[in-house]
Design a protein around this motif. Structure first.
Motif, mmCIF file in Angstrom:
data_model
loop_
_atom_site.group_PDB
_atom_site.id
_atom_site.type_symbol
_atom_site.label_atom_id
_atom_site.label_comp_id
_atom_site.label_asym_id
_atom_site.label_seq_id
_atom_site.Cartn_x
_atom_site.Cartn_y
_atom_site.Cartn_z
ATOM 1 N N ILE A 6 0.858 -1.173 0.000
ATOM 2 C CA ILE A 6 0.000 0.000 0.000
ATOM 3 C C ILE A 6 0.898 1.228 0.000
ATOM 4 O O ILE A 6 1.753 1.368 0.878
ATOM 5 C CB ILE A 6 -0.925 0.025 1.235
ATOM 6 C CG1 ILE A 6 -1.811 -1.219 1.256
ATOM 7 C CG2 ILE A 6 -1.750 1.314 1.248
ATOM 8 C CD1 ILE A 6 -2.607 -1.388 2.523
ATOM 9 N N MET A 7 0.723 2.065 -1.000
ATOM 10 C CA MET A 7 1.513 3.295 -1.118
ATOM 11 C C MET A 7 0.664 4.377 -1.760
ATOM 12 O O MET A 7 -0.234 4.082 -2.549
ATOM 13 C CB MET A 7 2.754 3.072 -1.985
ATOM 14 C CG MET A 7 3.807 2.207 -1.351
ATOM 15 S SD MET A 7 5.288 2.113 -2.380
ATOM 16 C CE MET A 7 5.914 3.782 -2.234
ATOM 17 N N ARG A 8 0.982 5.607 -1.465
ATOM 18 C CA ARG A 8 0.368 6.732 -2.169
ATOM 19 C C ARG A 8 1.034 6.850 -3.542
ATOM 20 O O ARG A 8 2.245 6.710 -3.654
ATOM 21 C CB ARG A 8 0.557 8.027 -1.389
ATOM 22 C CG ARG A 8 -0.253 8.104 -0.112
ATOM 23 C CD ARG A 8 -0.061 9.430 0.605
ATOM 24 N NE ARG A 8 0.000 10.589 -0.274
ATOM 25 C CZ ARG A 8 -1.063 11.177 -0.848
ATOM 26 N NH1 ARG A 8 -2.257 10.714 -0.630
ATOM 27 N NH2 ARG A 8 -0.900 12.230 -1.627
ATOM 28 N N PHE A 29 5.658 -2.328 -8.717
ATOM 29 C CA PHE A 29 5.149 -3.405 -7.872
ATOM 30 C C PHE A 29 5.439 -4.798 -8.415
ATOM 31 O O PHE A 29 5.161 -5.798 -7.761
ATOM 32 C CB PHE A 29 3.642 -3.244 -7.661
ATOM 33 C CG PHE A 29 3.299 -2.083 -6.771
ATOM 34 C CD1 PHE A 29 3.615 -2.092 -5.415
ATOM 35 C CD2 PHE A 29 2.671 -0.973 -7.291
ATOM 36 C CE1 PHE A 29 3.309 -1.025 -4.598
ATOM 37 C CE2 PHE A 29 2.348 0.110 -6.473
ATOM 38 C CZ PHE A 29 2.672 0.084 -5.124
ATOM 39 N N GLY A 30 5.992 -4.877 -9.625
ATOM 40 C CA GLY A 30 6.328 -6.175 -10.203
ATOM 41 C C GLY A 30 5.097 -6.991 -10.595
ATOM 42 O O GLY A 30 5.127 -8.218 -10.555
ATOM 43 N N LEU A 31 4.030 -6.305 -10.996
ATOM 44 C CA LEU A 31 2.802 -6.990 -11.387
ATOM 45 C C LEU A 31 3.014 -7.741 -12.696
ATOM 46 O O LEU A 31 3.706 -7.256 -13.592
ATOM 47 C CB LEU A 31 1.661 -5.984 -11.544
ATOM 48 C CG LEU A 31 1.335 -5.174 -10.292
ATOM 49 C CD1 LEU A 31 0.358 -4.059 -10.618
ATOM 50 C CD2 LEU A 31 0.805 -6.072 -9.192
#
Length: 140
Positions: A6-8, A29-31
């Motif tokens: 979770i990040m802004r 995020f390495g999605l």
């Protein structure tokens, strides 16, 4: 590593390119299931998303205008869109681009390879009475 993050978005790394502040969310995020990026204008008239199609990768894309006003040129048509507008490009061969009409324009882009059928975990009764694009009025 935790199985979530979770990040802004303001705290994510950004890449400055020709009037656009680009945040490569998928990369950070390495999605692996889909691409997702945010594009912020640094001034009105800036090309947020360059003219292209996704024919080579067979990607469907969805663009969500998060702030400001953006002109989308899609399939030979131009549409001025405001915050909350969703532009869904379901045919990878369709050319598209986005130009910031206001200096505060922000677009979130999500895409992935078009599949034969999306496998949802939702049940059919969840969608009873919910229209699809074929039922909805035309236009933004």
């Amino acid at each position: 590593m935790r199985p979530f993050a979770i990040m802004r978005v303001d705290d994510l790394p950004s890449i400055a390119e020709e009037g656009v502040d680009w945040r490569p969310i998928q990369h950070f995020f390495g999605l692996t299931a889909f691409g997702i990026n945010e594009y912020r204008a640094t001034g009105a008239g800036v090309e947020l998303i360059g003219d292209h199609d996704e024919a080579e990768g067979s990607h469907e894309e969805v663009y969500l205008v998060l702030a400001g006003r953006v002109r989308f040129d899609v399939g030979g048509e131009s549409h001025d869109c405001t915050a909350g507008a969703v532009v869904a490009v379901t045919d990878p061969r369709v050319r598209r681009r986005a130009v910031a009409l206001t200096a505060d324009a922000v677009v979130l882009a999500v895409g992935n390879r078009a599949a034969e059928r999306f496998e949802t975990t939702w049940q059919p009764h969840h969608f009873e009475g919910v229209p699809t694009i074929t039922d909805a009025p035309k236009g933004v």
